[in-house]
Design an enzyme around this catalytic site. Sequence first.
Site, short mmCIF file in Angstrom:
data_model
loop_
_atom_site.label_atom_id
_atom_site.label_comp_id
_atom_site.label_asym_id
_atom_site.label_seq_id
_atom_site.Cartn_x
_atom_site.Cartn_y
_atom_site.Cartn_z
N VAL A 68 -37.30 0.81 36.13
CA VAL A 68 -37.92 -0.44 35.27
C VAL A 68 -38.42 -1.56 36.37
CG1 VAL A 68 -36.74 -0.21 33.35
CG2 VAL A 68 -35.78 -1.70 34.87
N SER A 147 -26.52 -11.23 27.04
CA SER A 147 -25.23 -10.93 27.56
C SER A 147 -24.27 -11.87 26.95
CB SER A 147 -24.88 -10.58 28.68
OG SER A 147 -23.48 -10.77 29.24
N TYR A 160 -25.77 -12.08 37.70
CA TYR A 160 -25.82 -11.22 36.29
C TYR A 160 -26.03 -12.25 35.26
CZ TYR A 160 -24.73 -8.21 32.28
OH TYR A 160 -24.64 -7.50 31.43
N LYS A 164 -29.59 -12.82 33.02
CA LYS A 164 -29.45 -12.85 31.53
C LYS A 164 -29.85 -14.07 30.78
CE LYS A 164 -27.95 -8.65 31.20
NZ LYS A 164 -28.82 -7.44 30.75
N ILE A 193 -18.69 -4.37 25.70
CA ILE A 193 -18.71 -3.26 24.92
C ILE A 193 -18.27 -1.94 25.97
CG2 ILE A 193 -20.50 -1.42 23.87
CD1 ILE A 193 -20.36 -4.28 22.80
P1 NAI Z 1 -25.04 1.45 31.29
O1 NAI Z 1 -24.37 1.38 32.70
O2 NAI Z 1 -24.11 2.47 30.36
O3 NAI Z 1 -26.49 1.86 30.93
C1 NAI Z 1 -27.31 1.21 31.76
C2 NAI Z 1 -28.48 2.36 32.10
O4 NAI Z 1 -29.61 1.38 32.71
C3 NAI Z 1 -28.14 3.37 32.92
O5 NAI Z 1 -28.56 4.64 32.38
C4 NAI Z 1 -29.01 3.22 34.11
O6 NAI Z 1 -29.52 4.49 34.51
C5 NAI Z 1 -30.03 2.23 33.74
N1 NAI Z 1 -30.76 1.73 34.59
C6 NAI Z 1 -30.17 0.92 35.53
N2 NAI Z 1 -31.27 0.36 36.42
C7 NAI Z 1 -32.24 0.86 36.35
C8 NAI Z 1 -33.56 0.72 36.72
N3 NAI Z 1 -33.71 0.18 37.62
N4 NAI Z 1 -34.74 1.49 36.06
C9 NAI Z 1 -34.34 2.39 35.08
N5 NAI Z 1 -33.16 2.39 34.62
C10 NAI Z 1 -32.06 1.82 35.03
O7 NAI Z 1 -24.68 -0.09 30.78
P2 NAI Z 1 -24.47 -0.48 29.27
O8 NAI Z 1 -23.37 -1.25 29.17
O9 NAI Z 1 -24.84 0.40 28.22
O10 NAI Z 1 -25.45 -1.74 29.33
C11 NAI Z 1 -26.90 -1.88 29.05
C12 NAI Z 1 -27.54 -3.25 28.66
O11 NAI Z 1 -26.38 -3.92 28.04
C13 NAI Z 1 -27.54 -3.75 30.02
O12 NAI Z 1 -28.61 -4.47 30.21
C14 NAI Z 1 -26.25 -4.80 30.18
O13 NAI Z 1 -26.29 -5.83 30.97
C15 NAI Z 1 -26.35 -4.96 28.76
N6 NAI Z 1 -24.96 -5.72 28.46
C16 NAI Z 1 -23.97 -4.75 28.52
C17 NAI Z 1 -22.50 -5.19 27.87
C18 NAI Z 1 -21.30 -4.30 27.94
O14 NAI Z 1 -20.32 -4.82 27.80
N7 NAI Z 1 -21.54 -2.83 28.33
C19 NAI Z 1 -22.37 -6.67 27.54
C20 NAI Z 1 -23.54 -7.43 27.52
C21 NAI Z 1 -24.84 -6.84 27.76
#
Ligand code: NAI
Length: 275
Positions: A68, A147, A160, A164, A193
Amino acid sequence: MPVKAYDLTGRTALVTGAASGIGRAAAILLAEAGAAVHCADRDEKGLRQTTERISAAGGTARAHPLDVTDRAQLAAAVDEAVRTDGSLDVMANIAGIMHSSTVLETDDADLDRVLAVNFKGVLYGCQEAARAMIAQGAGGSIITMASGAIDTGAPGLLCYGAAKAAVVQLTKTLASEVGRHRIRVNAVAPGWIRTPMTDHHSERDDSRDPGRDPAGDPGDRPRSRIEEAMTHAAPLGRVGEPEDIAHAVLHLASDASSFTTGQIMRPNGGVAMPW
Ligand code: NAI
């Protein structure tokens, strides 16, 4: 009978971060609601697993391995979605990375890396999607992933949280600029999460606690010190699952939220209750 406002049949969605966690759950749910889903991520193996799950359930999915932080790759994915399915109706910018360092530890490389993925990656996705949606003239819904870090000053989350907070500002600004094209732009600010991202963060945190076994049984939940703290802090008495956030994404993607734009939705179990 299914609620019609949540029916995405005939719509096309592009979901970044679709190889894991929240992005995967959102891609699967949007496909269940009837959308043709274009799944984007840099993790090709995870992407394949997501698209296979959607296809096996009878949905329509296409994989876009991309980073991205590369605007041209995102633009190409948007173009391909429009070319293959005729429109882009929903853009869910979910890809992100977690980084932990105190203010005094933070260096330029940390800051640049986190801002590149968590802010610029979202900005590029928003810009490319909005351009396509304006050109097609049929409105659309753009969703960003903020977030709970925007509501607090958690130690170690400077980069982070700053990225956000910038995403929230982007969301509100874009919403005010493209509303006249019937394009809605909203942010989701989840609480804690359970995903690979937070599992990794928990393991790092627990590794600082000699009383904990980070290699312990992951089925023995709550499994980390942070999760326990979040569980106790939440009026609902639990941390979140990716599906909790996928439902928020579906709501914002669908006509059920047709009068909602420039807003921050906080599925967080009640941990924070800002105005
Ligand atoms: P995750 O690590 O399970 O999934 C993140 C995905 O983004 C991964 O598949 C990764 O390969 C992809 N990714 C990372 N950098 C990338 C790049 N440069 N280009 C393409 N893909 C890329 O994490 P999760 O927890 O599902 O997080 C998803 C979103 O939710 C993130 O933006 C995170 O900051 C946000 N978030 C998550 C929370 C949590 O508690 N898990 C809480 C608040 C926000």
